[in-house]
Design an enzyme around this catalytic site. Sequence first.
Site, PDB file in Angstrom:
ATOM      1  N   HIS A  25       0.960  -1.294  -0.206  1.00 52.93           N
ATOM      2  CA  HIS A  25       0.029  -0.042   0.043  1.00 52.93           C
ATOM      3  C   HIS A  25       0.795   1.220   0.078  1.00 52.93           C
ATOM      4  CE1 HIS A  25      -2.338  -3.337   1.654  1.00 52.93           C
ATOM      5  NE2 HIS A  25      -3.379  -2.651   1.231  1.00 52.93           N
ATOM      6  N   HIS A 255      -4.124   3.427  -3.282  1.00 50.68           N
ATOM      7  CA  HIS A 255      -4.182   2.830  -1.993  1.00 50.68           C
ATOM      8  C   HIS A 255      -3.509   1.361  -1.669  1.00 50.68           C
ATOM      9  CE1 HIS A 255      -6.158   1.256   1.688  1.00 50.68           C
ATOM     10  NE2 HIS A 255      -6.271  -0.209   1.114  1.00 50.68           N
ATOM     11  N   GLU A 390     -17.373  -3.335  24.912  1.00 49.50           N
ATOM     12  CA  GLU A 390     -16.639  -4.616  24.899  1.00 49.50           C
ATOM     13  C   GLU A 390     -15.370  -4.572  23.960  1.00 49.50           C
ATOM     14  OE1 GLU A 390     -20.039  -4.366  24.403  1.00 49.50           O
ATOM     15  OE2 GLU A 390     -20.870  -5.123  26.488  1.00 49.50           O
ATOM     16  N   HIS A 452     -29.019 -14.051  25.999  1.00 48.70           N
ATOM     17  CA  HIS A 452     -27.892 -13.996  27.027  1.00 48.70           C
ATOM     18  C   HIS A 452     -27.151 -15.214  27.368  1.00 48.70           C
ATOM     19  CE1 HIS A 452     -29.470 -10.006  27.256  1.00 48.70           C
ATOM     20  NE2 HIS A 452     -28.601  -9.559  28.567  1.00 48.70           N
TER      21      HIS A 452
HETATM   22  C1  LIG Z   1     -11.682  -4.088  10.123  1.00 47.48           C
HETATM   23  C2  LIG Z   1     -11.129  -3.768   8.730  1.00 47.48           C
HETATM   24  N1  LIG Z   1     -11.739  -3.777   7.828  1.00 47.48           N
HETATM   25  C3  LIG Z   1     -11.522  -3.737   6.387  1.00 47.48           C
HETATM   26  C4  LIG Z   1     -10.032  -3.769   6.223  1.00 47.48           C
HETATM   27  C5  LIG Z   1      -9.483  -3.720   4.649  1.00 47.48           C
HETATM   28  N2  LIG Z   1      -8.958  -2.308   4.522  1.00 47.48           N
HETATM   29  C6  LIG Z   1      -7.729  -1.975   4.562  1.00 47.48           C
HETATM   30  S1  LIG Z   1      -7.279  -0.399   4.244  1.00 47.48           S
HETATM   31  C7  LIG Z   1      -8.990  -0.086   4.055  1.00 47.48           C
HETATM   32  C8  LIG Z   1      -9.330   1.264   3.615  1.00 47.48           C
HETATM   33  C9  LIG Z   1      -8.846   2.483   4.535  1.00 47.48           C
HETATM   34  O1  LIG Z   1      -8.935   3.679   4.142  1.00 47.48           O
HETATM   35  P1  LIG Z   1      -8.054   4.459   5.164  1.00 47.48           P
HETATM   36  O2  LIG Z   1      -7.858   4.489   6.100  1.00 47.48           O
HETATM   37  O3  LIG Z   1      -8.541   5.982   4.495  1.00 47.48           O
HETATM   38  O4  LIG Z   1      -6.667   4.448   4.240  1.00 47.48           O
HETATM   39  P2  LIG Z   1      -5.759   5.063   2.916  1.00 47.48           P
HETATM   40  O5  LIG Z   1      -6.774   4.455   1.710  1.00 47.48           O
HETATM   41  O6  LIG Z   1      -6.157   6.454   2.844  1.00 47.48           O
HETATM   42  O7  LIG Z   1      -4.748   4.581   2.837  1.00 47.48           O
HETATM   43  C10 LIG Z   1      -9.838  -1.362   4.276  1.00 47.48           C
HETATM   44  C11 LIG Z   1     -11.078  -1.250   3.871  1.00 47.48           C
HETATM   45  C12 LIG Z   1      -9.275  -3.893   7.473  1.00 47.48           C
HETATM   46  N3  LIG Z   1      -7.972  -3.840   7.092  1.00 47.48           N
HETATM   47  N4  LIG Z   1      -9.731  -3.918   8.459  1.00 47.48           N
END
Ligand SMILES: Cc1ncc(C[n+]2csc(CCOP(=O)(O)OP(=O)(O)O)c2C)c(N)n1
Length: 641
Positions: A25, A255, A390, A452
């Site tokens: 990334h 990204h 939680e 529960h």
């Molecule tokens: C809990 C979770 N859901 C989905 C993802 C997959 N995921 C990785 S990065 C991302 C998008 C993140 O966007 P942002 O924080 O704005 O990062 P940027 O694209 O700006 O680097 C997603 C959906 C993940 N890593 N963790």
Amino acid sequence: MIEKMTTQTIRYLAVDAIDKAKSGHPGLPMGAAPMAKVLFRDHMNFNPEDPAWKGRDRFVLSAGHGSGLLYALLHLYDYGVSIDDLKQFRQVGSITPGHPEFAQTPGVETTTGPLGQGLANAVGMAMASKKMAADFGELFDNYTYAIVGDGDLMEGITAEASSLAGHLKLNKLIVLYDSNNITIDGRTDITFSENVLDRYKAYGWNTIFVEDGNDEEAITRAIAEAKKAEAPTLIEIKTIIGYGSPNKSDSSAAHGAPLGAEETALTKKTTGWDFEETFYVPEEVRDEFKKIIEKKKDYYNKWIAEYEAAGIVFPSIKEGALEAMMAASGEAKATRNHGATMINILNEYLPGLFGGSADLAGSNLTTIKDGGFFSAENPAGQNIHFGIREHAMAAIVNGIVLHGTYRGFDSTFLSFADYMKPSLRLAALMHIPAVSIFTHDSIGVGEDGPTHQPIEQALMLRSIPGMRVYRPADAKETAQAYYDAFTGEGPASILLTRQKLPELEIDRAEAGKGGYIAFKEEEAPELILLASGSELHLALEVAKALRGRVDTRVVSMLSMEVFEAQSPEYKEEVLPGSVRRRIAIEAGSSISWYRYIGLDGQCICMDRFGTSGPGDELFKLYGFTQEKILEKIERYLEDEG
Ligand SMILES: Cc1ncc(C[n+]2csc(CCOP(=O)(O)OP(=O)(O)O)c2C)c(N)n1
Ligand SMILES: [Mg+2]
């Protein structure tokens, strides 16, 4: 000039590593390099030669997909991440895995990648630092920093953790928000339209806005201002994802895919980076980082001198905890009540217990008497009111444990363990000793009904690699479970009843082995009953009733994971392979038990949701009575011959 070069070195080390791996990334490292650079250079106290230094500031890259950024910094700061390591980015066995992983790379404070977890870990770390300052002095009052992205701030766990951090006035927690308006599916305006800074103001945070993510002066000033605040600070910094890339910047194309050789060359050229060589660190940049490291070491040496002069002593474990806990037992009670006894005895032997409940303290019975409650006014408090949060609770406990001094624990009803699963999984992945105490086990919960009554939660917990799950049957097993959970390696979950259970008169010599013979056959076992927790009592009654009919052994399975860790000889002794008639009894999903019953065995379990009604009636309704089980065994013996 040198300033621009250091920032670009960070950017392009990350970009080159991602290109070489053909995976990763680049967008975040390119956009957030300036903020990370000034944070590490101007504000963070650390010493790469002593990554576990207790006085260090903590840094969490909550947006873990930007790992390339962190590895570039760890390389330049001489943490032992070499250019070769950067070239091995995302490869098997490297110290530069796809997402930052705790204990794999020096300088990585926690495993991140599942968005939101990192910020909640940082809240736990900031709480632990506050407590350390209260317990051991101001030398330990360090800062905790995090970089988060849009994704982190959309996640629910972040809202829970940030709400608590604001309430607790964790003023030494400073979060930099890489605000680039881009996530994977496109621009954030398709999903995310609240004013984030207003939201954080409402949580009680200090907020700062920096308009230009490349204005390093403005960012470092904002951090300096944040350090003076009386509340945690969120600094929103407007950045451009994939900064500098002519064809990919400011779009989700930057990204999660390598720029590729062509676009990388174009990007370097456009931004005035004239070096042909990849993974290139100009000499003057190396010198610059060396100078910064020397300055950091000056501070470190001063700190160590003050620490030594102060003669601070960290308390150590006292011998005899398990014996004291075993001796305290005796009366028939719910195992949650035994738990209350055990945690208070443990507290006299084990220093540093620090944890609490998600608004169920009076039900979970995990409060340490005379421990006080942690708050802005009482940062020495040992008990934590997590509020009804939680998921953040479990991630905060991970942060507390990762911080390195305290034994963090949390508690709630077992049926809500699902709300904590992502953080429990990370505790297991990191192999850290975070302890969860789950009360209100099984249909024994009764009137509150199926919402529960945990059915599949023991199975869920047992399915997490490295999670030790204990389901004790009485006071002595509860003592064993608490002792093991809090002194062993890796995370542990203890499952406790709300209903009263009798005290067992059985031999406990082998209770520490997880599974042991609780009732011995007369001559040679013809049938083995396996049970845990409340059903162990039932299994023992049934075995006694079967005397003369079939020679029966009962095995208490206090913890399957601990039993699995025993020698093959011991396991064979407890569960001889030649005894094929086996019945597992547990008021929960049967799936956990198939590893023990074999093809000829049977489960008497709960593979359906329960219903609202008194707990003892539910045990009858679902066949957990001596009479019903005897009937089933009779049929089983007839079928099996
Ligand atoms: C809990 C979770 N859901 C989905 C993802 C997959 N995921 C990785 S990065 C991302 C998008 C993140 O966007 P942002 O924080 O704005 O990062 P940027 O694209 O700006 O680097 C997603 C959906 C993940 N890593 N963790
Ligand atoms: Mg983004």
